[in-house]
Design a protein around this motif. Structure first.
Motif, short mmCIF file in Angstrom:
data_model
loop_
_atom_site.label_atom_id
_atom_site.label_comp_id
_atom_site.label_asym_id
_atom_site.label_seq_id
_atom_site.Cartn_x
_atom_site.Cartn_y
_atom_site.Cartn_z
N ASN A 164 0.82 -1.21 0.00
CA ASN A 164 0.00 0.00 0.00
C ASN A 164 0.86 1.26 0.00
O ASN A 164 1.13 1.87 1.04
CB ASN A 164 -0.97 0.04 1.18
N ALA A 172 -0.08 6.14 1.15
CA ALA A 172 -1.04 5.03 1.20
C ALA A 172 -2.42 5.50 0.77
O ALA A 172 -2.73 6.69 0.80
CB ALA A 172 -1.09 4.45 2.61
N GLY A 186 -5.87 0.21 -0.64
CA GLY A 186 -4.77 -0.73 -0.45
C GLY A 186 -4.87 -1.46 0.88
O GLY A 186 -5.90 -1.38 1.58
N ASN A 244 -4.55 1.19 -5.75
CA ASN A 244 -4.22 0.05 -4.90
C ASN A 244 -2.90 -0.52 -5.39
O ASN A 244 -2.86 -1.35 -6.29
CB ASN A 244 -5.33 -1.00 -4.98
#
Length: 439
Positions: free
Chosen positions: A37, A61, A65, A430
């Motif tokens: 992530n 991030a 994710g 993702n």
């Protein structure tokens, strides 16, 4: 030939990404997952560095994710020990920022055995954020400090020039600010205090897109466009910054920035853009003789992109077709490509992401899911970029492989990194950060 194998199906729709946050994990022996992530844009550097046999990676991030909403928007640093092949963990530089891959941090190893991280939020506020690490640690950081710009800021590009500040060295951070144009701030005490510099480039349509590379001593080279390719049929230009002044490729003075920014067309033209050749900057590095070599993308139409490669030979730019780049990543940002990473230690090696064969432009349809995916290729040249040979590092994947980068190595280790997963926009993705040590 290195093969890439994935265990789950592709992420096709945005809402599915929430339920498939663990999809597209790699199980190949050669390809390592360094960070689950995380993502980055390509207008900040250095996004990853190698220092004392440790690989230090910055990323942002996303809620789609691993760990989802709990880490959404975190700007973080991950450290991997290359000697022991051990992931040492991650540190959150800024928690729950606006989720946006433009917010990825830039790192600089300082001469006092500390690290500097600089990051900003994409056009959200006027704060350039930075931290200085504890001594000899990339996982322990002092409190966040800020520098206030005069407009909304984006991107961070940090470099240290040893010759400046009477030989004591000076840190520069080049970033985007007012009129979405490149400006800089600088520090003469290893990041403790900062002073405001000047605007570097100005264009009537605004939005020059700049990539930088430094020799660490006296110069910071750059390539730039006039504007965003949505607004202008961009050409590519090169110049370098030295002691507050900007020069063209031949070393001729363009201007002192205290007297005002330069116009991009005053720098040396590498490539002429037009309605069917709309260029965008991708990467720049310096060879062992401190001569620049660059990569950039050219949009022909939404389904037809090319990568190009150019070298400066002290007299002129030698500019060549590099590879077919395939399609745009997604409809809204119809100039985004999978991108190119130049080997910073060897101008004869590049890494590209494309969903078309680099030589034939045949679409890359995976045997695993019968879908078209972006794959990573290594390119090598023996004639200074005129012709290239290609080897697939990934193939028959069930998700995309894109945005490769290659931090400067040392005598023991080199690493190529990229993002593996899927993207719907620069705020919805993702990805895992994966790569190969000593490719």
């Amino acid at each position: 030939m290195i093969r890439s194998y994935i265990t789950f199906g592709p992420v096709i729709l945005l809402f599915m990404m929430l339920f498939l946050a663990s999809a597209c994990r790699d199980s190949g022996e050669e390809i390592i997952t360094f960070k689950e992530n995380g993502s980055w844009c390509w207008f900040q550097d250095e996004r990853a560095i190698i220092h004392n046999n440790q690989l230090i990676i910055g990323s942002v991030a996303d809620r789609y994710g691993k760990n989802g909403e709990a880490v959404d928007g975190n700007i973080d640093v991950t450290t991997y020990d290359l000697k022991t092949n051990t992931n040492l963990g991650s540190y959150i530089l800024l928690e729950e920022s606006v989720t946006d891959d433009h917010n990825a941090p830039a790192f600089l190893a300082l001469p006092n055995d500390r690290f500097l991280s600089v990051y900003a939020q994409h056009n959200q506020d006027s704060l350039i954020r930075y931290r200085v690490s504890k001594e000899d640690s990339s996982l322990e950081w002092e409190a966040e400090q800020t520098i206030r710009g005069s407009g909304k800021v984006t991107y961070s590009n940090t470099y240290f020039l040893q010759s400046e500040n009477n030989g004591k060295g000076r840190i520069y951070n080049f970033y985007r600010e007012k009129e979405r144009s490149p400006h800089y701030v600088f520090s003469d005490d290893l990041g403790e205090n900062w002073q405001t510099g000047y605007k570097m480039i100005s264009f009537e349509k605004s939005w020059p897109y700049v990539r930088y590379a430094s020799d660490g001593k006296t110069k910071i080279h750059f390539i730039t466009t006039e504007s965003h390719p949505r607004f202008w049929n961009n050409s590519i230009y090169h110049g370098y910054f030295e002691s507050g002044k900007v020069h063209n490729s031949n070393g001729n003075l363009i201007g002192d920035l205290k007297d005002g920014p330069i116009h991009p067309t005053e720098a040396t033209k590498v490539f002429q853009g037009d309605s069917v050749n709309n260029a965008w900057t991708v990467d720049i590095q310096l060879d062992k003789n401190e001569m620049p070599y660059i990569a950039y993308s050219v949009r022909k139409n939404i389904d037809h992109f090319q990568y190009r490669y150019a070298r400066w030979d002290r007299n002129s730019w030698n500019d060549y077709f590099l590879a077919f780049a395939g399609r745009a990543l997604y409809e809204k940002e119809f100039h985004y490509t999978g991108l190119v990473a130049l080997d910073p230690d060897n101008p004869d090696i590049v890494y590209i992401s494309t969903d078309a064969h680099p030589e034939t432009e045949v679409p890359l349809i995976s045997n695993a899911d019968n879908e078209r995916h972006y794959e990573i290729f290594r390119g090598t040249t023996s004639d200074s970029g005129k012709t290239w040979s290609w080897e697939a590092l990934t193939q028959n994947s069930v998700c995309d492989n894109m945005r490769p980068i290659m931090p400067k190595g040392n005598e023991k280790y080199k690493v190529v990194l990229w993002l593996k997963g899927s993207i719907k926009s620069y705020m919805d993705y993702n990805f895992d950060i994966v790569g190969i040590i000593n490719p």
